[in-house]
Design a protein around this motif. Structure first.
Motif, PDB file in Angstrom:
ATOM      1  N   ALA A 115       0.817  -1.207   0.000  1.00 17.30           N
ATOM      2  CA  ALA A 115       0.000   0.000   0.000  1.00 17.30           C
ATOM      3  C   ALA A 115       0.856   1.263   0.000  1.00 17.30           C
ATOM      4  N   ARG A 116       2.137   1.128   0.321  1.00 16.38           N
ATOM      5  CA  ARG A 116       3.016   2.301   0.329  1.00 16.38           C
ATOM      6  C   ARG A 116       3.451   2.699  -1.081  1.00 16.38           C
ATOM      7  N   LEU A 117       3.108   1.903  -2.088  1.00 13.78           N
ATOM      8  CA  LEU A 117       3.503   2.180  -3.471  1.00 13.78           C
ATOM      9  C   LEU A 117       2.333   2.752  -4.257  1.00 13.78           C
ATOM     10  N   SER A 118       2.616   3.725  -5.117  1.00 13.17           N
ATOM     11  CA  SER A 118       1.599   4.199  -6.045  1.00 13.17           C
ATOM     12  C   SER A 118       1.269   3.054  -6.999  1.00 13.17           C
ATOM     13  N   ASP A 119       0.132   3.151  -7.663  1.00  8.97           N
ATOM     14  CA  ASP A 119      -0.235   2.125  -8.645  1.00  8.97           C
ATOM     15  C   ASP A 119       0.827   2.020  -9.734  1.00  8.97           C
ATOM     16  N   GLU A 120       1.365   3.171 -10.148  1.00 13.52           N
ATOM     17  CA  GLU A 120       2.385   3.177 -11.189  1.00 13.52           C
ATOM     18  C   GLU A 120       3.649   2.449 -10.738  1.00 13.52           C
ATOM     19  N   LEU A 121       4.081   2.697  -9.490  1.00 10.49           N
ATOM     20  CA  LEU A 121       5.295   2.043  -9.009  1.00 10.49           C
ATOM     21  C   LEU A 121       5.064   0.546  -8.806  1.00 10.49           C
ATOM     22  N   ALA A 122       3.885   0.171  -8.359  1.00 11.31           N
ATOM     23  CA  ALA A 122       3.573  -1.255  -8.236  1.00 11.31           C
ATOM     24  C   ALA A 122       3.665  -1.933  -9.607  1.00 11.31           C
ATOM     25  N   SER A 123       3.219  -1.237 -10.652  1.00 12.15           N
ATOM     26  CA  SER A 123       3.323  -1.768 -12.013  1.00 12.15           C
ATOM     27  C   SER A 123       4.784  -1.883 -12.440  1.00 12.15           C
TER      28      SER A 123
ATOM     29  N   HIS B 278      15.130  -0.309 -15.867  1.00 12.00           N
ATOM     30  CA  HIS B 278      14.545  -0.653 -17.170  1.00 12.00           C
ATOM     31  C   HIS B 278      13.025  -0.523 -17.115  1.00 12.00           C
ATOM     32  N   SER B 279      12.435  -1.076 -16.080  1.00 10.38           N
ATOM     33  CA  SER B 279      10.986  -1.015 -15.939  1.00 10.38           C
ATOM     34  C   SER B 279      10.497   0.423 -15.711  1.00 10.38           C
ATOM     35  N   LEU B 280      11.256   1.204 -14.950  1.00 11.15           N
ATOM     36  CA  LEU B 280      10.902   2.617 -14.754  1.00 11.15           C
ATOM     37  C   LEU B 280      10.854   3.359 -16.090  1.00 11.15           C
ATOM     38  N   LEU B 281      11.865   3.146 -16.912  1.00  7.73           N
ATOM     39  CA  LEU B 281      11.933   3.854 -18.188  1.00  7.73           C
ATOM     40  C   LEU B 281      10.818   3.430 -19.134  1.00  7.73           C
ATOM     41  N   GLU B 282      10.425   2.171 -19.057  1.00  7.67           N
ATOM     42  CA  GLU B 282       9.355   1.687 -19.926  1.00  7.67           C
ATOM     43  C   GLU B 282       7.967   2.087 -19.449  1.00  7.67           C
ATOM     44  N   SER B 283       7.783   2.192 -18.127  1.00  6.17           N
ATOM     45  CA  SER B 283       6.433   2.306 -17.582  1.00  6.17           C
ATOM     46  C   SER B 283       6.106   3.617 -16.881  1.00  6.17           C
ATOM     47  N   ASP B 284       7.104   4.399 -16.523  1.00 10.61           N
ATOM     48  CA  ASP B 284       6.837   5.583 -15.712  1.00 10.61           C
ATOM     49  C   ASP B 284       7.246   6.850 -16.462  1.00 10.61           C
ATOM     50  N   PRO B 285       6.265   7.578 -17.007  1.00 14.48           N
ATOM     51  CA  PRO B 285       6.588   8.775 -17.795  1.00 14.48           C
ATOM     52  C   PRO B 285       7.353   9.837 -16.994  1.00 14.48           C
ATOM     53  N   GLU B 286       7.056   9.969 -15.717  1.00 12.35           N
ATOM     54  CA  GLU B 286       7.734  10.973 -14.899  1.00 12.35           C
ATOM     55  C   GLU B 286       9.221  10.636 -14.742  1.00 12.35           C
TER      56      GLU B 286
ATOM     57  N   GLY C  61       4.234  12.447   2.512  1.00 16.90           N
ATOM     58  CA  GLY C  61       2.844  12.183   2.858  1.00 16.90           C
ATOM     59  C   GLY C  61       2.066  11.431   1.809  1.00 16.90           C
ATOM     60  N   GLY C  62       2.744  10.724   0.926  1.00 13.11           N
ATOM     61  CA  GLY C  62       2.038   9.989  -0.117  1.00 13.11           C
ATOM     62  C   GLY C  62       2.682   8.651  -0.374  1.00 13.11           C
ATOM     63  N   PRO C  63       2.136   7.908  -1.327  1.00 15.22           N
ATOM     64  CA  PRO C  63       2.756   6.628  -1.688  1.00 15.22           C
ATOM     65  C   PRO C  63       4.020   6.866  -2.499  1.00 15.22           C
ATOM     66  N   ALA C  64       4.905   5.893  -2.505  1.00 13.94           N
ATOM     67  CA  ALA C  64       6.143   5.983  -3.277  1.00 13.94           C
ATOM     68  C   ALA C  64       5.814   5.985  -4.764  1.00 13.94           C
ATOM     69  N   ARG C  65       6.508   6.852  -5.476  1.00 18.28           N
ATOM     70  CA  ARG C  65       6.344   6.956  -6.929  1.00 18.28           C
ATOM     71  C   ARG C  65       7.641   6.501  -7.596  1.00 18.28           C
TER      72      ARG C  65
END
Length: 168
Positions: free
Chosen positions: A8-16, A40-48, A115-119
């Motif tokens: 639950a500490r991960l954003s949906d994007e980071l979980a992906s 590798h997965s960050l570059l493929e899946s996380d635009p930020e 104060g939010g989930p990990a991105r």
């Protein structure tokens, strides 16, 4: 034990991203998810996270090295565990190298302070600071100075030089 990509500490994007890194590690025949799988997965899946590297030849070269890592020069990594010895070992994150587990934990701690989930950007900040990280080796082979990633002008992610020192 809870899988980290269901944390639950991960954003949906980071979980992906974590799920993608896990699939890549399994497909590559690696024993554990390491920081290069995560990058590798960050570059493929996380635009930020990808935006930190900009467009053009630099990102293309980096992705090329990550692909080579999975099909060739990364074979020497399959017999070893990614652990720089510079970070405390996190044992409750099954399936991760000690360094990748510490980076995941740091990303969660960094996000909790906000104060939010990990991105993904929190994870990127964690993986680029340890010179022994496989992700750092890949960045350097692609001609990217990891310290410059931390100091990119106009980066709205909040990546700073201090991120690797706190919590480590």
């Amino acid at each position: 034990m809870q899988r980290v990509d269901n944390d639950a500490r991960l954003s949906d994007e980071l979980a992906s991203v974590v799920g993608g890194a896990r699939r890549r590690a399994v497909r590559d025949g690696d024993r554990q998810i390491d920081t290069a799988h995560l990058l590798h997965s960050l570059l493929e899946s996380d635009p930020e996270a990808r935006a930190v590297f900009g467009d053009g030849p630099q990102i293309a070269r980096l992705l090329g090295y990550l692909v080579q890592r999975s099909i060739g020069y990364g074979l020497r990594w399959q017999s070893g565990v990614e652990d720089s010895g510079a970070v405390p070992v996190v044992t409750e994150t099954a399936g991760f190298s000690p360094l990748a587990a510490a980076c995941m934990e740091y990303a969660c701690e960094r996000a909790a302070e906000r104060g939010g989930p990990a991105r993904g950007i929190d994870l990127l900040a964690a993986i680029v600071v340890d010179p022994q990280a496989r992700a750092v080796e890949v960045l350097e082979r692609a001609g990217i100075d990891p310290r410059e990633v931390l100091a990119r002008p106009g980066d709205r992610s909040g990546i700073t030089e201090e991120c690797g020192e706190a919590g480590r």
